[in-house]
Design an enzyme around this catalytic site. Structure first.
Site, PDB file in Angstrom:
ATOM      1  N   GLY A   1       1.779 -41.462   6.454  1.00 14.86           N
ATOM      2  CA  GLY A   1       3.138 -41.986   6.632  1.00 14.86           C
ATOM      3  C   GLY A   1       4.083 -41.652   5.513  1.00 14.86           C
ATOM      4  CB  THR A   2       4.353 -40.018   2.556  1.00 16.26           C
ATOM      5  OG1 THR A   2       5.357 -39.596   1.620  1.00 16.26           O
ATOM      6  CG2 THR A   2       3.134 -39.114   2.443  1.00 16.26           C
TER       7      THR A   2
ATOM      8  CG  ASP B   1       5.483 -52.668   2.284  1.00 13.69           C
ATOM      9  OD1 ASP B   1       5.874 -51.794   3.073  1.00 13.69           O
ATOM     10  OD2 ASP B   1       4.285 -52.765   1.928  1.00 13.69           O
TER      11      ASP B   1
ATOM     12  CG  HIS C   1       7.992 -44.850  -5.714  1.00 15.59           C
ATOM     13  ND1 HIS C   1       8.012 -44.132  -4.541  1.00 15.59           N
ATOM     14  CD2 HIS C   1       7.750 -43.943  -6.686  1.00 15.59           C
ATOM     15  CE1 HIS C   1       7.806 -42.839  -4.791  1.00 15.59           C
ATOM     16  NE2 HIS C   1       7.635 -42.702  -6.096  1.00 15.59           N
TER      17      HIS C   1
ATOM     18  CB  ALA D   1      -0.723 -44.831  10.260  1.00 12.10           C
TER      19      ALA D   1
END
Ligand code: BV8
Ligand code: ZN
Length: 272
Positions: free
Chosen positions: A209-210, A118, A133, A253
């Protein structure tokens, strides 16, 4: 690994930030922020491993994010990416994205590396984001590689999504594909090289956040750790990085990052 505990530095959101981390951040010369889909969760964008819904509920994302899936059913896969792109375009950056953007003016050098496809980091104000990515917003021709501007009009997508035919390349008449890196495809060489170099150079790396499951991106925090950096993980869930993180914050987060900035920069920090 230090799991943050309440009580030490209570502040506006009641998150405890250890003083040693505050000092490490204040004295850092190069900070790397490495993000995954969880950083966009509070913007309402489903994470990569959230269960699929609607037309795609019988698939795992990992099955759809492949060249085989696209060649097997272009309309199903292109419809999925357009549905995701539309979700992103309807979303807004959240306080996590805004805190990361604010950090750029609070530390001598900041490098933002993302696995996300995004543009919420950019829309929050982060510059030169390294996308490992690819991006939902940069489709290209499957045959000649020519960049193709995504369809401007956001289709009034039914909630469950729909099959859509991918556009035809205006340059060669080939088929347009999403501008993302599929499983089994090589990551962009320049971005990965710069990401690895930043990891080896930084003194503090945030992994935010992974699930830390997808390689070679998941190697980045380890590269930083091996080069002597301290590692901060922010994730409500446990991940394989738990064993290597210096500090692990079990929280969203969008709450932890504003707390951290206001604890470390009470004057300069902004509460996004
Ligand atoms: C390649 C784009 C070779 C598409 C994606 C070792 C080395 C190299 C490769 C491999 C290897 N081992 C295995 C492989 C193969 C494979 C791989 O890693 N498989 C995994 C599943 C084991 N890797 C590849 O295929 C890579 N290519 O290696 O090619 C090659 C080399 C040379 C020449 C030719 C070929 C390509 C990998 C890239 C795949 N594409 N995305 C798309 O988006 O559709 S990966 C995909 O997963 C997304 O990009 C996503 O970002 C990424 C990682 O997922 P996360 O971002 O972590 O998201 P996830 O949903 O998993 O987790 C979200 C987390 O957020 C959760 O932990 C949750 O708790 C947390 N969270 C939720 N809410 C919040 C939160 N955190 C904070 N705050 C909140 N509010
Ligand atoms: Zn073409």
């Amino acid at each position: 690994m230090h799991e943050y505990d309440l009580g030490k530095h209570m502040n506006m959101n009641n998150t405890a930030i250890p003083q040693v981390l505050i000092t490490t951040l204040q004295q850092a010369t190069h900070v790397v922020v490495f993000t995954g889909a969880g950083v966009s969760a509070e913007s309402g964008v489903p994470t990569f491993r959230d269960a699929q819904t609607g037309l795609w509920e019988r698939f795992d994302a990992e099955q759809l994010a492949t060249i085989e899936a696209f060649l097997n059913d272009k309309e199903l896969v292109w419809g999925w990416y357009e549905w995701r792109r539309m979700q992103v375009m309807r979303a807004q950056p959240n306080p996590a994205h805004l805190s990361i953007a604010a950090l750029a003016s609070l530390v001598p050098k900041l490098t933002v590396i993302t696995q996300n496809v995004d543009d919420l980091h950019e829309r929050a104000g982060s510059a030169q984001v390294l996308h490992l990515h690819g991006s939902l917003l940069s489709p290209r021709c499957f045959d000649c590689g020519q960049a193709c501007t995504p369809p401007i009009a956001i289709p009034d997508e039914p909630a469950g999504g729909r099959r859509l035919s991918p556009p035809i390349c205006l340059h060669c008449g080939g088929t347009v594909r999403p501008g993302v890196v599929w499983f089994g495809e090589e990551l962009p060489v320049r971005e990965l090289r710069r990401a690895n170099a930043s990891a080896k150079d930084c003194d503090l790396l945030f992994s935010i956040g992974t699930s830390s499951l997808v390689y070679p991106a998941a190697e980045i925090p380890n590269l930083a750790k091996q080069a002597g950096a301290k590692i901060v993980q922010i994730n409500p869930e446990k991940t394989p990085l738990d064993t290597d993180a210096t500090w692990s914050f079990r929280g969203p987060a969008g709450v932890v990052l504003p707390d951290l900035l206001s604890a470390a920069y009470p004057e300069g920090g902004c509460a996004p």
